[in-house]
Design a protein around this motif. Structure first.
Motif, PDB file in Angstrom:
ATOM      1  N   LYS A  97       1.480  -1.654  -0.033  1.00 37.30           N
ATOM      2  CA  LYS A  97       0.126   0.316  -0.270  1.00 37.30           C
ATOM      3  C   LYS A  97       0.635   1.597  -0.508  1.00 37.30           C
ATOM      4  O   LYS A  97       0.644   2.117  -0.570  1.00 37.30           O
ATOM      5  N   ASN A 101       1.284   4.111  -2.642  1.00 39.29           N
ATOM      6  CA  ASN A 101      -0.376   5.237  -2.435  1.00 39.29           C
ATOM      7  C   ASN A 101      -1.485   4.719  -2.285  1.00 39.29           C
ATOM      8  O   ASN A 101      -2.197   5.631  -2.441  1.00 39.29           O
ATOM      9  N   ILE A 102      -1.878   3.636  -1.180  1.00 40.17           N
ATOM     10  CA  ILE A 102      -3.009   3.747  -0.617  1.00 40.17           C
ATOM     11  C   ILE A 102      -3.004   4.069   0.819  1.00 40.17           C
ATOM     12  O   ILE A 102      -1.935   3.272   1.076  1.00 40.17           O
ATOM     13  N   PRO A 103      -4.227   4.341   1.070  1.00 44.99           N
ATOM     14  CA  PRO A 103      -4.542   4.436   2.793  1.00 44.99           C
ATOM     15  C   PRO A 103      -3.959   3.348   3.564  1.00 44.99           C
ATOM     16  O   PRO A 103      -5.220   2.353   2.537  1.00 44.99           O
ATOM     17  N   GLN A 105      -5.427   2.014   6.281  1.00 44.83           N
ATOM     18  CA  GLN A 105      -7.421   1.873   6.447  1.00 44.83           C
ATOM     19  C   GLN A 105      -7.837   2.044   5.347  1.00 44.83           C
ATOM     20  O   GLN A 105      -8.808   0.938   5.442  1.00 44.83           O
ATOM     21  N   VAL A 106      -7.491   1.763   4.101  1.00 46.28           N
ATOM     22  CA  VAL A 106      -8.656   1.376   3.220  1.00 46.28           C
ATOM     23  C   VAL A 106      -7.612  -0.348   2.701  1.00 46.28           C
ATOM     24  O   VAL A 106      -6.661  -1.039   2.731  1.00 46.28           O
ATOM     25  N   PRO A 107      -9.009  -1.136   2.595  1.00 51.42           N
ATOM     26  CA  PRO A 107      -9.093  -2.663   2.504  1.00 51.42           C
ATOM     27  C   PRO A 107      -8.568  -3.167   0.689  1.00 51.42           C
ATOM     28  O   PRO A 107      -8.578  -2.624  -0.495  1.00 51.42           O
ATOM     29  N   VAL A 108      -7.720  -3.731   0.972  1.00 49.49           N
ATOM     30  CA  VAL A 108      -6.924  -3.921  -0.184  1.00 49.49           C
ATOM     31  C   VAL A 108      -6.835  -5.988  -0.598  1.00 49.49           C
ATOM     32  O   VAL A 108      -6.558  -6.580   0.364  1.00 49.49           O
ATOM     33  N   HIS A 109      -7.514  -6.556  -1.964  1.00 49.75           N
ATOM     34  CA  HIS A 109      -7.266  -7.570  -2.348  1.00 49.75           C
ATOM     35  C   HIS A 109      -6.499  -7.979  -3.360  1.00 49.75           C
ATOM     36  O   HIS A 109      -6.850  -7.732  -4.327  1.00 49.75           O
TER      37      HIS A 109
END
Length: 315
Positions: A97, A101-103, A105-109
């Motif tokens: 993440k 550049n993904i926060p 708290q954002v879920p990632v699959h």
């Protein structure tokens, strides 16, 4: 300036390819960590089912208390492994993440897992692609810049011809200041000068020698870069051949370990073996699965490295 611009464009392309490699490596690491977590969870599930079986045998009087305690200890020992594997998967995903550049708290699959298809690599095509690498083109553009710098330094020995001209107005007042409108006169001049360098204290000679030295350094850097890329490719191809040979062996080992565990459980259920034999078979299966996943991870990682060496243009 043209060579400098081309070199800057090539360096930008190299930087983008390096970022792609970092993100791909982080993705593969996250996929590996997730797979190891799945193996740990599956291992704990198998240990739990075996404990329940031993518990039922103990209640029926066909298993000893020692077997029951050993199965319970084996089950409890799986919990820290699961927690550690889960933590590793979480940290690997956070690193991915960060790179994209993904926060946090954002879920990632993860859309894909480490299940690659073993393919062949064309070494000849890779060597051709390496010779077309942007980093090598940037180094060659630097050589051209240094070559032009030598010409510029030599230019100080040549005569210089300059043409200058000026035009203006001058005021000629009779009495009052400022001059009146009709008291201004147009004035212009033209000068042509020729300058011939005779002796400059060897300044030009020193600049030419310095430019030639910088050109020689740039040429050596190109040669060293070509050798370095060739060595990196040979090392990557050797690693590719090694990990590719390991994949089939690791998969076969997993199949045998799964069969050994089934036989051990059957023997234990029939009173022909002990709990220790089942635990050893389960441990060997876990290790075989981890080795298989590690071999697959090494395979896709070396493919990513080979693609990076080719400049990101390998099909």
């Amino acid at each position: 300036a043209r060579h400098f611009r081309a070199a800057a464009r090539d360096r930008l392309e190299e930087a983008e390819a390096e970022i792609v490699l970092q993100v791909r490596g982080a993705y593969l690491t996250a996929a590996l960590a997730q797979r190891l977590y799945d193996i740990a969870v599956e291992s704990r599930r198998v240990a739990q089912e075996h404990f329940r079986q031993v518990e039922a045998f103990y209640e029926a009087g066909t298993a000893s208390e020692f077997d029951l305690l050993r199965a319970r200890v084996d089950l409890e020992n799986r919990d820290p492994v699961v927690v550690q594997a889960e933590n590793g998967a979480t940290l690997a995903l956070l690193e991915l993440k960060r790179l994209v550049n993904i926060p946090a708290q954002v879920p990632v699959h993860l859309a894909t897992s480490i299940e690659p298809t073993v393919t062949d690599v064309d070494a000849g095509a890779l060597r051709r692609l390496i010779r077309e690498r942007p980093v090598l083109s940037a180094a060659q553009e630097t050589v051209e810049m240094r070559r032009e710098a030598v010409k510029i330094a030599r230019g100080d020995r040549l005569p210089s011809l300059a043409l200058q001209g000026t035009m203006g107005f001058q005021g000629f007042p009779d009495n009052a200041l400022p001059p009146g409108f009709d008291e201004w006169r147009k004035d212009w001049s033209v000068a042509l000068s020729l300058s011939v360098p005779i002796f400059d204290g060897f300044r030009t000679r020193g600049q030419v020698d310095q430019a030639r030295a910088e050109l020689k350094v740039a040429e050596l850097e190109v040669s060293q870069l070509e050798e370095s890329l060739e060595l990196q490719l040979e090392a990557a191809l050797a690693e590719y051949r090694s990990v590719r040979a390991q994949i089939d062996a690791r998969r076969e080992t997993v199949i045998m370990a799964e069969r050994a565990l089934r036989l051990a459980e059957t023997r234990f259920a029939n009173g022909l073996s002990t709990q220790l034999e089942v635990s050893d078979a389960a441990l060997l299966l876990d290790q075989a699965r981890v080795n298989e996943v590690q071999a697959l991870f090494d395979y896709v990682q070396v493919l990513a490295q080979i693609e990076r060496l080719s400049g990101g243009r390998m099909d």
